[in-house]
Write a protein that holds these residues in place. Structure first.
Motif, short mmCIF file in Angstrom:
data_model
loop_
_atom_site.label_atom_id
_atom_site.label_comp_id
_atom_site.label_asym_id
_atom_site.label_seq_id
_atom_site.Cartn_x
_atom_site.Cartn_y
_atom_site.Cartn_z
N MET A 3 5.02 19.64 -52.12
CA MET A 3 5.40 18.28 -52.53
C MET A 3 6.15 18.35 -53.84
O MET A 3 5.76 19.05 -54.76
CB MET A 3 4.16 17.40 -52.72
CG MET A 3 3.51 16.93 -51.45
SD MET A 3 2.01 16.00 -51.83
CE MET A 3 2.66 14.68 -52.85
N TYR A 256 -1.77 10.66 -48.70
CA TYR A 256 -0.98 11.57 -49.53
C TYR A 256 0.47 11.70 -49.08
O TYR A 256 1.27 12.33 -49.76
CB TYR A 256 -1.68 12.95 -49.58
CG TYR A 256 -3.13 12.75 -49.91
CD1 TYR A 256 -3.54 12.44 -51.21
CD2 TYR A 256 -4.10 12.77 -48.91
CE1 TYR A 256 -4.86 12.18 -51.51
CE2 TYR A 256 -5.44 12.51 -49.20
CZ TYR A 256 -5.80 12.21 -50.50
OH TYR A 256 -7.12 11.94 -50.80
N ASN A 257 0.81 11.12 -47.93
CA ASN A 257 2.21 11.21 -47.52
C ASN A 257 2.78 9.88 -47.02
O ASN A 257 3.93 9.84 -46.59
CB ASN A 257 2.40 12.31 -46.47
CG ASN A 257 1.68 12.02 -45.16
OD1 ASN A 257 1.13 10.94 -44.95
ND2 ASN A 257 1.68 13.01 -44.27
N ASP A 260 6.04 8.76 -48.46
CA ASP A 260 7.18 9.65 -48.19
C ASP A 260 7.83 9.30 -46.85
O ASP A 260 8.86 9.86 -46.50
CB ASP A 260 6.72 11.12 -48.08
CG ASP A 260 6.13 11.63 -49.38
OD1 ASP A 260 6.58 11.19 -50.44
OD2 ASP A 260 5.22 12.47 -49.32
N SER A 261 7.20 8.41 -46.09
CA SER A 261 7.55 8.24 -44.68
C SER A 261 8.58 7.13 -44.47
O SER A 261 8.37 5.98 -44.89
CB SER A 261 6.30 7.90 -43.88
OG SER A 261 6.64 7.51 -42.57
#
Length: 277
Positions: A3, A256-257, A260-261
């Motif tokens: 990351m 945690y992501n 980012d999506s």
């Protein structure tokens, strides 16, 4: 998983004096304004390299760094979500924004919730992402991990994106341990924001990953506080929540992501822009 928290999106960075805080914010894009709020130990840079441009293509995105985070230096004040909501309300006034949408993730989701609940006249719509509204909604083992966050943990975090980002951008890089201490104290406090949720007067979407920090069932319970999920929605949507609220559980994503999506960005835009009809 590798990351790197750096949106690499060009924006204009400035400071605003609000509530004794020298609050850093960036401005990206044009259109109806949106205040976009990052999570704990991050900064505005934590939004994924595809996400911020997607949002800024449709909206003017105001991207603050919250108290003690990123390029905003800490002040002698507890790191508390309601106080940071006061900062965002003051920033909205400082910039003369007309009821911007407020979109937040994790700690920033809590700040978005409190800003919308306390200052409904200043907010158009709200998106609260990956922000549980009761401390006990999170599994006990996660609460135990949170209880170990303090300055002593800084040494073990030197390979994390949180540490790298802070060292690169913070006005006082040596304050990272102080930030960990304050975050740890904040996370140790019990909280239940159910009443704030019930009182929301602006259309609000609750968003979470299907494997988030709290289980999907918690976010369904939050939606119920907003009159959601209690009946069939009806052919014309007449059974949907009266306040225009919505719920999104996004597949294949975690705490945690999720930001980012591109799926998260698409979901946010669908809610904000559909409300214009």
């Amino acid at each position: 998983m590798s990351m790197e928290w750096n949106s690499k999106s060009s924006g204009t960075g400035e400071y605003a004096e609000v509530n004794g805080l020298n609050l850093y914010y960036e401005t990206h894009g044009t259109g109806r304004p949106m205040v976009l709020l990052h999570g704990g130990l991050g900064s505005g840079e934590m939004f994924g390299p595809e996400v911020l441009p997607a949002l800024a293509e449709h909206h003017q995105v105001i991207l603050p760094d919250l108290q003690g985070h990123g390029r905003t230096a800490d002040i002698d004040r507890p790191l508390e979500i309601p106080l940071m909501a006061d900062d965002i309300a003051a920033l909205i006034d400082h910039l003369g924004l007309d009821r911007p949408d407020v979109v937040g993730f994790s700690v920033g989701g809590g700040v978005a919730l409190h800003t919308a609940a306390k200052y409904p006249e200043k907010v158009g719509r709200a998106v609260v992402t990956s922000a549980h509204v009761r401390r006990n909604a999170v599994p006990a083992e996660m609460l135990a991990q949170q209880g170990q966050v303090n300055a002593a943990a800084a040494e073990f975090m030197k390979d994390t994106p949180m540490y790298e980002l802070y060292q690169r951008v913070a006005p006082r890089p040596e304050d990272f341990g102080r930030l960990l201490d304050k975050i740890g104290v904040a996370m140790a406090q019990d909280f239940d924001y159910s009443e704030e949720v019930r009182g929301l007067q602006v259309p609000t979407m609750i968003v979470a990953g299907d494997a988030d920090m709290a289980p999907p069932s918690h976010y369904v319970e939050v939606f119920k506080l907003l009159d959601g999920g209690l009946r069939d929605g009806g052919w014309m949507g007449e059974g949907r929540p009266k306040g225009g609220h919505a719920l999104a559980i996004l597949p294949g994503l975690t705490h945690y992501n999720i930001v980012d999506s591109p799926l998260w960005a698409t979901t946010v835009l669908a809610f904000l822009d559909a409300q214009q009809a």
